[in-house]
Design an enzyme around this catalytic site. Sequence first.
Site, short mmCIF file in Angstrom:
data_model
loop_
_atom_site.label_atom_id
_atom_site.label_comp_id
_atom_site.label_asym_id
_atom_site.label_seq_id
_atom_site.Cartn_x
_atom_site.Cartn_y
_atom_site.Cartn_z
N GLY A 214 0.77 -1.18 0.03
CA GLY A 214 0.11 0.14 0.04
C GLY A 214 0.88 1.21 -0.04
N HIS B 205 4.64 2.37 -8.11
CA HIS B 205 3.59 1.08 -8.01
C HIS B 205 2.83 1.27 -9.13
CE1 HIS B 205 4.10 1.37 -3.33
NE2 HIS B 205 4.47 0.23 -3.74
N GLN C 50 15.45 -7.92 -3.29
CA GLN C 50 14.22 -8.65 -3.17
C GLN C 50 13.94 -9.39 -4.57
OE1 GLN C 50 10.48 -6.97 -1.26
NE2 GLN C 50 10.06 -6.39 -3.26
O1 PAF Z 1 8.03 -4.83 -2.06
C1 PAF Z 1 6.98 -4.94 -1.07
O2 PAF Z 1 6.20 -4.06 -1.10
C2 PAF Z 1 7.04 -5.99 -0.40
O3 PAF Z 1 8.17 -6.42 0.22
C3 PAF Z 1 6.32 -7.03 -0.88
C4 PAF Z 1 6.71 -7.78 -2.06
C5 PAF Z 1 4.67 -6.66 -1.14
C6 PAF Z 1 6.01 -8.35 -0.04
O4 PAF Z 1 5.24 -8.00 1.28
#
Ligand code: PAF
Length: 252
Positions: free
Chosen positions: A30, A36, A152
């Site tokens: 969020g 995003h 990540q």
């Molecule tokens: O990058 C993010 O916002 C978070 O690490 C994710 C991939 C939604 C996992 O909670």
Amino acid sequence: MTRIIKKISEWRKVRNETENKSIGFVPTMGALHRGHESLIEKSVSDNEITVVSIFVNPTQFNDPDDLQNYPRAFEKDYEILNSHNVDYLFFPDYGEIYNDNYRYKLSESEFSKILCGKFRPGHFDGVLTVVMKLFNIIKPHKAYFGEKDYQQLKLIEGMCKAFFMDIEIIQCPIVRDVDGLALSSRNKLLSEEERKFALNFPRLLKSDKSKEEIFRELENLGFKVDYIEEMDGRRLGAVYVGNVRLIDNVKI
Ligand code: PAF
């Protein structure tokens, strides 16, 4: 209108009906920003159906204050999802995702222990576990991740490969403000003055100085620096501006 789904059982019914359609998935916590939005736009243009999840995942926060202060902006987020014609918002609560109370977890033993993993113990266990759960629930064909969270992204790619998961990970470029600051939900926590100060971070990262020089210069300016490292043709870093932790990376 974006349909909000809170229960896995409800999503499963929808998923059964969408059997033959291509599904793109953008997992988020969020406090959505243009970074995003760029992932969402790509998913909407690539797929017949786009699902966005919003779940502030407690298991990836190694610091309870950080979890408490993490920005939350549901109404604005929902407007953004509608404006991009996102089909579904998956918005579960803790119990829905952690029916085992985090007794089971997924971990990686090498790459997750360096860079951010060295300074945030358990962080990537939380990330990989929740992403695996979300992938198993949503069952997307493609999932979209930003290059800002480079470690990540690579760990999630590795997880899909290690577990033979039939999901294509789409790597999307970092989105920056006009002044160069990489967009992040955490930027919302910076005061005007801190934000100005933070601009030194991308400026030095993309300079032609060595990583050691950049580290020293950031520290001399007053940043707390976790690391500045180079790999895969990128220079990556993590710093604190006050209590706010920022990460960024640039191609070198
Ligand atoms: O990058 C993010 O916002 C978070 O690490 C994710 C991939 C939604 C996992 O909670």
